[in-house]
Design a protein around this motif. Sequence first.
Motif, PDB file in Angstrom:
ATOM      1  N   UNK B 162      38.967  40.102  37.923  1.00  0.00           N
ATOM      2  CA  UNK B 162      39.343  40.858  39.129  1.00  0.00           C
ATOM      3  C   UNK B 162      38.844  40.147  40.384  1.00  0.00           C
ATOM      4  N   UNK B 165      40.874  36.997  40.894  1.00  0.00           N
ATOM      5  CA  UNK B 165      42.219  37.289  41.420  1.00  0.00           C
ATOM      6  C   UNK B 165      42.179  37.539  42.929  1.00  0.00           C
ATOM      7  N   UNK B 166      41.134  38.241  43.392  1.00  0.00           N
ATOM      8  CA  UNK B 166      40.980  38.483  44.839  1.00  0.00           C
ATOM      9  C   UNK B 166      40.859  37.145  45.574  1.00  0.00           C
ATOM     10  N   UNK B 168      41.914  34.140  44.568  1.00  0.00           N
ATOM     11  CA  UNK B 168      43.179  33.385  44.545  1.00  0.00           C
ATOM     12  C   UNK B 168      44.142  33.920  45.609  1.00  0.00           C
ATOM     13  N   UNK B 169      44.160  35.261  45.745  1.00  0.00           N
ATOM     14  CA  UNK B 169      45.080  35.860  46.718  1.00  0.00           C
ATOM     15  C   UNK B 169      44.683  35.480  48.150  1.00  0.00           C
ATOM     16  N   UNK B 266      38.810  45.853  33.899  1.00  0.00           N
ATOM     17  CA  UNK B 266      39.670  45.132  34.836  1.00  0.00           C
ATOM     18  C   UNK B 266      40.855  45.970  35.264  1.00  0.00           C
TER      19      UNK B 266
END
Lengths: 120, 270
Positions: B162, B165-166, B168-169, B266
């Motif tokens: 999680x 992913x934050x 990468x964004x 997640x």
Amino acid sequence: MEFNIGMDGDVVVMDITGDLVASTAEEFKRQVAKLNDKNFHFILADMSKINFMDSSGLGACMAAHKSLSEKNGLLVLAKQNEAVAKVFRITRADQKLKVVPTKQEGIKALQDAIVAGRAK
Amino acid sequence: MRFNVSIDGGIMILDLRGDLVANIADAMVEQVRMVTVKNRYLVLDMTDAHFMDSSGLKACMQVHALLMEKGGLAVFACANESVNRVFSMTKADQKLVLASSRIAAIKKLNNAMAGGEADVDGADAGQVVKIRLGQDFAEIAPARAAIREYCEQRFTDPAYRVSLDDFYLAATEAMNNAVEHSGAKSVGIAVGAVGDMIIFNMVTPGARFDPTAKRTMPDLDSGADLPEGGFGLAIIQELMDSVTHEYRDGKNILTLKKTINRHKEAGNGI
């Protein structure tokens, strides 16, 4: 980005594979616009094979929603993974666009919208 | 007022002889337009100018915009105090790239032409992934893949997903902005880890662009059409622990930091 488009009754089911990002957002909008132009205004986008989406992808969903709404249609977004769902959540777009957990719920929502439209 | 065009170390230089005032401003812009047909980097040497009025300032802004449109850069060499005061009073000094001398301007331009050299201070030696990004959205996916590969080697536990992913964004949004708005042909990116923190450093040559000013999410309840853009910077601010910006030598240096935490659940999305 790949699009697999089929029908379930009067509902268009669009399976999308790939990232929905700045380099692909226009392609998504074009696909929806093509369907809209051919009088297919009720679209289910199956997002289960979208691994990554950025704000450009979100913008494309907003644009698609708007163009279909203008024709009294509806865009339903189904089966988002957690990373995609988070983009909708933190921007509050999940409160403005129709987002559902399963394909079946999406198709049901679209069929109801079609029936409601005919009853008007 | 005369113009003199020369090349110094491969850099195009336009010398202004005299003051930059109304009757010369348009001619200067036209001259720049002519000499930059095949060039997108220019030093405008204004060290001889002792006076500049609002028309002159407007001409400088036009020159800046002209070069930015080409994906290049104009550096204004300006030594005179009263001319510099016009730049600072109007806050044009925050938009234009200024230098105190011709030599300093050439140095700044050379730095900008070389593209950004990003780095991550404090990361283990050999443990920084470096990426060069061109002016094409299609280059962002491979850049993100390289960042992902680096991060997943460093943080192997799926419970980090999680947080990663934050990261990468936010990194993607930063790269989107650089490609879409900077006009830079070459953007330098470095990603490295310091302890449990991932650091993204991006160096973008060109005009100042500070993404750290408070950015709120677009209002979806305004009653107007739903916005299709304006989310990127707000997403970065929302997801990162720290977002800092510095403007140095004609380059924007953006640093994002994110502590990578374990998340027990997640989540399965919806």
